[in-house]
Design an enzyme around this catalytic site. Structure first.
Site, PDB file in Angstrom:
ATOM      1  N   ASP A 192     -13.976 -27.350   0.747  1.00 28.34           N
ATOM      2  CA  ASP A 192     -13.350 -27.089  -0.554  1.00 28.34           C
ATOM      3  C   ASP A 192     -13.486 -25.610  -0.889  1.00 28.34           C
ATOM      4  OD1 ASP A 192     -12.547 -27.137  -3.398  1.00 28.34           O
ATOM      5  OD2 ASP A 192     -12.817 -29.282  -3.231  1.00 28.34           O
ATOM      6  N   ASP A 211     -10.789 -22.463   2.069  1.00 27.18           N
ATOM      7  CA  ASP A 211      -9.503 -23.127   2.004  1.00 27.18           C
ATOM      8  C   ASP A 211      -9.327 -23.851   3.337  1.00 27.18           C
ATOM      9  OD1 ASP A 211      -6.704 -23.681   2.312  1.00 27.18           O
ATOM     10  OD2 ASP A 211      -6.260 -22.143   0.815  1.00 27.18           O
ATOM     11  N   LYS A 233      -4.962 -38.943  -1.195  1.00 24.38           N
ATOM     12  CA  LYS A 233      -4.402 -39.098  -2.537  1.00 24.38           C
ATOM     13  C   LYS A 233      -2.996 -38.510  -2.504  1.00 24.38           C
ATOM     14  CE  LYS A 233      -6.153 -36.295  -5.613  1.00 24.38           C
ATOM     15  NZ  LYS A 233      -7.053 -35.812  -6.657  1.00 24.38           N
ATOM     16  N   ASP A 277      -8.973 -35.767  -0.931  1.00 26.44           N
ATOM     17  CA  ASP A 277      -8.874 -35.899  -2.381  1.00 26.44           C
ATOM     18  C   ASP A 277      -8.413 -34.549  -2.945  1.00 26.44           C
ATOM     19  OD1 ASP A 277      -9.063 -37.316  -4.772  1.00 26.44           O
ATOM     20  OD2 ASP A 277     -11.104 -36.655  -5.155  1.00 26.44           O
ATOM     21  N   TRP A 300     -17.012 -38.145  -3.830  1.00 22.90           N
ATOM     22  CA  TRP A 300     -16.681 -38.993  -2.686  1.00 22.90           C
ATOM     23  C   TRP A 300     -17.802 -38.975  -1.666  1.00 22.90           C
ATOM     24  CZ3 TRP A 300     -10.944 -39.275  -0.748  1.00 22.90           C
ATOM     25  CH2 TRP A 300     -10.157 -39.878  -1.732  1.00 22.90           C
TER      26      TRP A 300
END
Length: 178
Positions: free
Chosen positions: A75, A92, A151, A111, A58
């Protein structure tokens, strides 16, 4: 889906093949490009945060659309994409102190997805938990007039999430890209 089945499907997937030819790390880049084509959010955004950014597909697509965008990527897995406009936090997203951020964001992207169990209802509830956690910090990290793209997997929580988003945003759309 079993690993062997997934690998065989990936080899034949036209978007996986297209992503490889274009140099994108994931087929998901094309989903984001399709969303941008319809809603024109990335081209208007200067500061972008992406939750669940690894491996970086992305981020690649964002910078193809808007080379001046500054991206904060988060991430637990390593990013394979490095760029001067991307600040990566290997963590996290629930463990980050967003009060320490010196900026707010025009566009929030998620995402992020849990490791799947194969049980659709459980997997849906797990991704929804992440979405609720992000919604809870929207006011803390976003500029007035910001946008949020996430998402979600189909399931019982979709309507509740849309209702909660409508309390934060004037316009909320459900769109399923390719």
């Amino acid at each position: 889906m079993k690993s062997k089945q997934w690998l065989n499907r990936q080899k034949k997937d036209p978007f996986v093949i297209k992503a490889q030819k274009k140099g994108y790390l994931t087929r998901a880049s094309f989903k984001l490009l399709e969303i941008e084509k319809k809603y024109k959010l990335i081209c208007k955004s200067n500061e972008i945060i992406e939750f669940g950014s690894a491996p970086g597909g992305w981020c690649q697509a964002i910078l193809d659309i808007n080379e001046n965008a500054l991206i904060t990527a988060i991430d637990v897995q390593d990013m394979k994409f490095n760029h001067k406009n991307v600040t990566f936090h290997k963590n996290d997203f629930l463990n980050i102190n967003y009060n320490n951020f010196e900026k707010k964001f025009d566009l929030l992207l998620s995402d992020i997805a849990p490791n799947t169990t194969g049980h659709k209802s459980t997997d849906h509830l797990r991704i929804c938990s992440y979405i609720y956690d992000i919604i809870d910090i929207i006011d803390l990290i976003s500029n007035k007039g910001s946008s949020f793209i996430t998402k979600i997997w189909k399931g019982v929580e979709e309507k509740a999430i849309i209702k909660k988003l409508k309390s934060k945003y004037q316009d909320v759309y459900y769109f399923k890209p390719i």
